[in-house]
Design an enzyme around this catalytic site. Structure first.
Site: not given
Ligand code: PBG
Length: 335
Positions: A204, A256
């Site tokens: 991620k 991701k």
């Molecule tokens: C944080 C989290 C994020 C997303 C899902 N859970 C990103 C973040 O703020 O670092 C992003 C999902 C999206 O952008 O669709 N745990």
């Protein structure tokens, strides 16, 4: 061409492109509803849906509507949902996440109750449950604030056991803490949940593509996650992150965001036999929606093309805000 003196016969790729039936026969990748996972946002304390401006068509639901939303999703052919809670019970540690009566546990119970066969995936993190918005416990050293990796793991262990007890089919930790998969595996196994799989957000990135999501969860978070999420510049490390989670026991790996990281997806696919997920994140969704609204792209064609790109690069499953729409589009897509 009519050159009978050629040494090698001329190969023509177009022979297999002559008709839609022939193209279908040689097509390498296909989209099925079983590929898609729908993220659902539930907010505590609201009584009506709240629109997310940057993500047209995506809303935050009041808890009372979750059952209906899950049933509707099922009837459209969606077989897996990913639950995000927006808590009003925030504290320094995100303790609501390991409260059996907390939002995370309640969401899981009501989703399972609505549709017992729906695969209910719990997004296991702290950022929507902490006052500071970081993905774990913070500690201060000097002037800087950082997430305490190992203290966060202790809390994560409590959280995932409660999520499993509430009925989650799959645990999906998204906090990018080192050792999170082995910590979770140990906790689940000790609590009797040896059968519950872990889908790791294994690679991620610290990405600007999450911008609209931060809108979506109304995050008060203003800082940066660069001390735990990955540097967007790093490809080798991206592979190592996922392989590490595989070693620790992750059942499903993930990349991701999606579209900007197809190289990473393909690289992990080439080096791991585990099922691989990709998350088409909020910024990707928002850009397509904005382009469509401006009349400069064909939304359906663009979405189908990006989904196919994920499959081609090696994804087995796709987490997307377009999941419900896909039911209509993939059936109608017989070119
Ligand atoms: C944080 C989290 C994020 C997303 C899902 N859970 C990103 C973040 O703020 O670092 C992003 C999902 C999206 O952008 O669709 N745990």
């Amino acid at each position: 061409m009519n050159d009978h003196t050629r040494v090698a016969p001329e190969f023509r790729f177009r022979r297999l492109r002559q008709s839609s039936t022939l193209r279908a026969m040689v097509r390498e990748n296909h989209l099925h509803m079983s590929d898609f996972i729908l993220p659902i946002f539930v907010e505590e304390g609201i009584s009506e849906t709240v629109a997310i401006d940057s993500m047209p068509g995506v809303v935050r639901y009041p808890e009372a509507q979750l059952e209906r939303v899950v049933k509707d999703a099922w009837s459209k052919g969606i077989r897996a949902v990913l639950l995000f809670g927006v808590s009003t019970h925030k504290d320094e540690q995100g303790a609501d996440t390991w409260n059996e009566q907390g939002l995370m546990a309640r969401m899981i119970r009501s989703a399972k109750n609505a549709q017992p066969d729906m695969l209910v995936i719990s997004d296991n993190c702290f950022c929507e449950y902490t006052t500071h918005g970081h993905c774990g416990v913070i500690h201060q050293h000097g002037n800087s604030v950082d997430v305490d990796n190992d203290q966060t793991l202790v809390n994560l262990q409590k959280q995932v056991v409660v999520a499993a007890q509430a009925g989650a089919d799959i645990i999906a930790p998204s906090g990018m803490q080192d050792g999170m998969i082995s910590a979770i595996r140990v906790a689940l196994d000790h609590a009797g949940f040896t059968h519950i799989p872990v889908m790791s957000y294994s690679t991620k990135f610290a990405s600007a593509f999450y911008g609209p999501f931060r809108d979506a969860v109304d995050s008060t978070f203003k800082g940066s996650r660069s001390t735990y999420q990955m540097d967007i510049a790093n490809g080798r490390e991206a592979l190592a992150e996922s392989l590490q989670d595989e070693v620790e026991g992750a059942d499903i790996l993930m990349v991701k965001p999606g579209l900007a990281y197809l190289d990473v997806l393909a690289d992990i696919r080439a080096h791991s036999a585990r099922p691989l997920a990709v998350y088409q994140v909020s910024g990707e969704y928002a850009m397509i929606k904005a382009g469509a609204a401006a009349g400069v792209i064909d939304e359906k064609a663009i979405v189908l093309e990006t989904m196919m790109a994920f499959k081609r690069a090696g994804a087995d499953m796709i987490i997307t805000y377009y999941a419900a729409q896909m039911a209509e589009w993939i059936n109608a897509n017989d070119e």
